[in-house]
Scaffold this active site. Structure first.
Site, PDB file in Angstrom:
ATOM      1  N   ASP A  78      28.519 -21.226 -27.201  1.00  0.00           N
ATOM      2  CA  ASP A  78      28.952 -22.300 -28.092  1.00  0.00           C
ATOM      3  C   ASP A  78      30.469 -22.338 -28.163  1.00  0.00           C
ATOM      4  O   ASP A  78      31.083 -21.967 -29.152  1.00  0.00           O
ATOM      5  CB  ASP A  78      28.352 -22.079 -29.486  1.00  0.00           C
ATOM      6  CG  ASP A  78      28.807 -23.138 -30.482  1.00  0.00           C
ATOM      7  OD1 ASP A  78      29.001 -24.287 -30.061  1.00  0.00           O
ATOM      8  OD2 ASP A  78      28.980 -22.809 -31.662  1.00  0.00           O
ATOM      9  N   ASP A 133      23.318 -29.439 -32.936  1.00  0.00           N
ATOM     10  CA  ASP A 133      24.602 -29.302 -32.248  1.00  0.00           C
ATOM     11  C   ASP A 133      24.331 -28.934 -30.792  1.00  0.00           C
ATOM     12  O   ASP A 133      23.574 -28.000 -30.511  1.00  0.00           O
ATOM     13  CB  ASP A 133      25.446 -28.220 -32.924  1.00  0.00           C
ATOM     14  CG  ASP A 133      26.857 -28.130 -32.366  1.00  0.00           C
ATOM     15  OD1 ASP A 133      27.002 -27.892 -31.144  1.00  0.00           O
ATOM     16  OD2 ASP A 133      27.813 -28.269 -33.141  1.00  0.00           O
ATOM     17  N   HIS A 149      24.630 -25.213 -29.877  1.00  0.00           N
ATOM     18  CA  HIS A 149      24.051 -24.202 -30.758  1.00  0.00           C
ATOM     19  C   HIS A 149      22.710 -23.659 -30.281  1.00  0.00           C
ATOM     20  O   HIS A 149      21.953 -23.090 -31.066  1.00  0.00           O
ATOM     21  CB  HIS A 149      23.890 -24.771 -32.167  1.00  0.00           C
ATOM     22  CG  HIS A 149      25.165 -24.793 -32.940  1.00  0.00           C
ATOM     23  ND1 HIS A 149      25.214 -24.973 -34.299  1.00  0.00           N
ATOM     24  CD2 HIS A 149      26.459 -24.631 -32.543  1.00  0.00           C
ATOM     25  CE1 HIS A 149      26.474 -24.945 -34.708  1.00  0.00           C
ATOM     26  NE2 HIS A 149      27.242 -24.739 -33.653  1.00  0.00           N
ATOM     27  N   HIS A 199      25.756 -33.262 -33.432  1.00  0.00           N
ATOM     28  CA  HIS A 199      27.105 -32.822 -33.130  1.00  0.00           C
ATOM     29  C   HIS A 199      27.202 -32.724 -31.617  1.00  0.00           C
ATOM     30  O   HIS A 199      26.685 -31.796 -31.011  1.00  0.00           O
ATOM     31  CB  HIS A 199      27.406 -31.475 -33.791  1.00  0.00           C
ATOM     32  CG  HIS A 199      27.866 -31.596 -35.200  1.00  0.00           C
ATOM     33  ND1 HIS A 199      28.345 -30.535 -35.934  1.00  0.00           N
ATOM     34  CD2 HIS A 199      27.952 -32.680 -36.025  1.00  0.00           C
ATOM     35  CE1 HIS A 199      28.684 -30.953 -37.137  1.00  0.00           C
ATOM     36  NE2 HIS A 199      28.449 -32.238 -37.214  1.00  0.00           N
ATOM     37  N   ASP A 223      32.013 -32.503 -32.101  1.00  0.00           N
ATOM     38  CA  ASP A 223      32.399 -31.172 -32.579  1.00  0.00           C
ATOM     39  C   ASP A 223      32.934 -30.353 -31.414  1.00  0.00           C
ATOM     40  O   ASP A 223      32.178 -29.776 -30.638  1.00  0.00           O
ATOM     41  CB  ASP A 223      31.203 -30.462 -33.217  1.00  0.00           C
ATOM     42  CG  ASP A 223      31.587 -29.122 -33.846  1.00  0.00           C
ATOM     43  OD1 ASP A 223      32.776 -28.764 -33.801  1.00  0.00           O
ATOM     44  OD2 ASP A 223      30.691 -28.438 -34.380  1.00  0.00           O
ATOM     45  N   TRP A 237      26.628 -26.347 -42.509  1.00  0.00           N
ATOM     46  CA  TRP A 237      26.496 -25.285 -41.512  1.00  0.00           C
ATOM     47  C   TRP A 237      26.930 -23.983 -42.160  1.00  0.00           C
ATOM     48  O   TRP A 237      28.027 -23.898 -42.726  1.00  0.00           O
ATOM     49  CB  TRP A 237      27.340 -25.546 -40.264  1.00  0.00           C
ATOM     50  CG  TRP A 237      27.332 -24.346 -39.367  1.00  0.00           C
ATOM     51  CD1 TRP A 237      26.286 -23.868 -38.643  1.00  0.00           C
ATOM     52  CD2 TRP A 237      28.428 -23.432 -39.142  1.00  0.00           C
ATOM     53  NE1 TRP A 237      26.640 -22.721 -37.962  1.00  0.00           N
ATOM     54  CE2 TRP A 237      27.949 -22.431 -38.253  1.00  0.00           C
ATOM     55  CE3 TRP A 237      29.741 -23.355 -39.595  1.00  0.00           C
ATOM     56  CZ2 TRP A 237      28.759 -21.382 -37.816  1.00  0.00           C
ATOM     57  CZ3 TRP A 237      30.542 -22.317 -39.158  1.00  0.00           C
ATOM     58  CH2 TRP A 237      30.042 -21.350 -38.271  1.00  0.00           C
ATOM     59  N   GLU A 286      22.339 -27.711 -40.564  1.00  0.00           N
ATOM     60  CA  GLU A 286      22.632 -27.476 -39.149  1.00  0.00           C
ATOM     61  C   GLU A 286      22.253 -26.062 -38.715  1.00  0.00           C
ATOM     62  O   GLU A 286      22.656 -25.086 -39.342  1.00  0.00           O
ATOM     63  CB  GLU A 286      24.132 -27.719 -38.896  1.00  0.00           C
ATOM     64  CG  GLU A 286      24.559 -27.497 -37.457  1.00  0.00           C
ATOM     65  CD  GLU A 286      26.042 -27.754 -37.254  1.00  0.00           C
ATOM     66  OE1 GLU A 286      26.544 -27.454 -36.157  1.00  0.00           O
ATOM     67  OE2 GLU A 286      26.703 -28.247 -38.202  1.00  0.00           O
ATOM     68  N   ASP A 322      32.423 -25.088 -27.619  1.00  0.00           N
ATOM     69  CA  ASP A 322      32.969 -26.342 -28.151  1.00  0.00           C
ATOM     70  C   ASP A 322      34.072 -26.927 -27.280  1.00  0.00           C
ATOM     71  O   ASP A 322      35.173 -27.213 -27.747  1.00  0.00           O
ATOM     72  CB  ASP A 322      33.469 -26.129 -29.582  1.00  0.00           C
ATOM     73  CG  ASP A 322      32.332 -25.879 -30.554  1.00  0.00           C
ATOM     74  OD1 ASP A 322      31.446 -26.736 -30.648  1.00  0.00           O
ATOM     75  OD2 ASP A 322      32.326 -24.819 -31.209  1.00  0.00           O
ATOM     76  N   LYS A 346      21.742 -22.857 -35.732  1.00  0.00           N
ATOM     77  CA  LYS A 346      22.509 -22.217 -34.661  1.00  0.00           C
ATOM     78  C   LYS A 346      21.741 -21.019 -34.131  1.00  0.00           C
ATOM     79  O   LYS A 346      21.020 -20.345 -34.877  1.00  0.00           O
ATOM     80  CB  LYS A 346      23.885 -21.771 -35.181  1.00  0.00           C
ATOM     81  CG  LYS A 346      24.860 -21.349 -34.080  1.00  0.00           C
ATOM     82  CD  LYS A 346      26.275 -21.204 -34.611  1.00  0.00           C
ATOM     83  CE  LYS A 346      27.256 -20.944 -33.465  1.00  0.00           C
ATOM     84  NZ  LYS A 346      28.648 -20.864 -33.928  1.00  0.00           N
TER      85      LYS A 346
END
Length: 427
Positions: A296, A261, A264, A288, A328, A187, A228, A298, A230
């Site tokens: 984002d 993800d 993302h 993820h 994640d 990433w 990855e 998390d 985003k």
């Protein structure tokens, strides 16, 4: 009747209910036991790592909260992880970032080597916890302006290329030692805060940098590379160089694993809808699993509709052997061991729910055009006794069922976590 006996009795009733719709609960438990979730090391220490004070957390990353007990050393982090693994049914993995090596003296990221991760490799073998890996393209002076592999300065770009090459070698050594391929996920946070005048050139530089990193051939039995994407980040609101379209094209053209993800993408997008499409064109997929709140952010994974949809897509598509599931999130406002436990148990609950669907029956109804019955069965499925099967799975896995795990975490917080002080690190 004791608690164990009650769990057994409830499971027998649940098994009968599921059998009535053609679902074998014992088979579902066998299948979920073969799935390894990759827990992420950075929940345990707020994405700090063990390099020393190179730079505070940055490049679009932020952790909020100050719950006591943040891990300050590799040994403390491993101790916390072992506590979490003991509360999670099944056998799982650990996702380790490059900044978590064990460095006796300062070592910059372009010079890290397998020797700095021998402690982790030995711990992983001893514990039976295979490792996955990640280069750390953030929180470093050479990433201060928001660019690494796409940087306009050839020297800085080469520094990060060398870091990526070093990380692939470390990942391969991990995979060789543990007898299981180490997924090495890239990433890269590069992007523009405001509207760029040139989006093309940074993307050309990123592709060229990645090509140089991946040019060295490594055994796929030792390591598998993933990239990855985003949509945006803090400091890269207007343009992320490594967008979804960039990495989807890169992965397809290089026959490489893609990482999706859950946080993302735009809040109106979901990765569950992308799984079957992406797997038509790439060999394998890394997920993820996270939970974004408005962006984002998390958050700890909860038992949401989207989490269930992700697992349903994996099972309904027959993708369990082509999808690697990792977590994640990072939340310092709650007990960090509890965060791992809650998030991983929820991911497994959602996967178990998907395995307990009468998938073939639902798909046959769809093929026949009986959408009424398909919808009716999908809705009735939501009231099936998933909890009884989950508690049985926990019990046969020798981990606490129901809320009992929280008592273990609370005791661990009193005995271990509250005794730590960020002001000093034990020798």
């Amino acid at each position: 009747m004791g608690r164990s006996g009650k769990i057994d009795a409830m499971y027998e009733l649940a098994r009968e209910q599921y059998a009535a719709i053609g679902v074998d609960t014992d088979d579902a438990i066998r299948r979920i036991g073969d799935v390894a979730i990759s827990l992420h090391c950075w929940q345990g220490d707020d994405v700090g790592g063990f390099e020393g004070d190179l730079q505070s957390l940055g490049n679009g990353l932020a952790v909020t909260g100050n719950h006591p007990g943040r891990a300050r050393t590799p040994d403390e982090l491993r101790q916390d992880l072992q506590t979490a693994y003991a509360l999670i049914p099944g056998n799982h993995r650990l996702n380790l970032h490059a900044m978590y090596g064990e460095f006796d003296t300062p070592v910059d990221r372009d010079a890290i080597d397998v020797q700095h991760f021998q402690g982790w490799i030995q711990w992983a073998v001893d514990q039976g916890v295979p490792l996955d890996f990640n280069p750390s393209f953030f929180s470093h002076p050479n990433a201060a302006d928001g660019f690494t592999l796409a940087h306009s300065d050839p020297g800085i770009r080469q520094f990060w290329i060398d870091h990526g090459i070093a990380c692939r070698k470390i990942a391969a050594a991990m995979g060789a030692a543990q007898g299981s391929p180490c997924v090495d996920n890239f990433w890269v946070p590069d992007g523009f805060k405001d509207t760029p005048a040139d989006r093309k050139t940074p993307r050309e530089r990123l592709a060229a940098s990645l090509d140089e990193i991946f040019s060295g051939s490594l055994p796929p039995t030792h390591t598998i590379d993933a990239v990855e994407c985003k949509l945006f980040g803090i400091g890269s609101e207007s343009c992320v160089v490594g967008s979804h379209e960039f990495y989807l094209g890169y992965a397809i053209s290089r026959n490489q694993m893609l990482c999706l993800d859950a946080g993302h993408f735009h809040p109106t997008e979901v990765i569950s809808d992308k799984i079957s499409s992406v797997l038509m064109y790439v060999p394998e997929l890394l997920l993820h699993v996270s939970r974004g709140v408005r962006w984002d952010s998390d958050h700890v994974v909860t038992f949401t509709d989207e989490l269930q949809a992700i697992m349903q897509e994996i099972v309904r598509g027959g993708f369990l052997d082509r999808v690697h599931i990792g977590l994640d999130f990072f939340d310092a406002s709650i007990n960090r061991v509890a965060a791992w436990t809650i998030g991983t148990r929820n991911a497994l609950k959602a996967l178990l729910a998907a395995l307990l669907e009468p998938t073939e029956q639902l798909q046959q109804l769809e093929r026949e055009g009986d959408f009424t019955a398909r919808l009716a069965l999908m809705e009735e499925q939501k009231m099936m006794p998933l909890g009884a099967v989950w508690d049985h799975y926990c019990q046969v896995s020798d981990v606490p069922a129901g809320r009992q795990w929280l008592d273990v975490v609370r005791q661990y917080e009193q005995d271990v976590l509250k005794l730590r002080s960020d002001a000093s690190v034990p020798a």
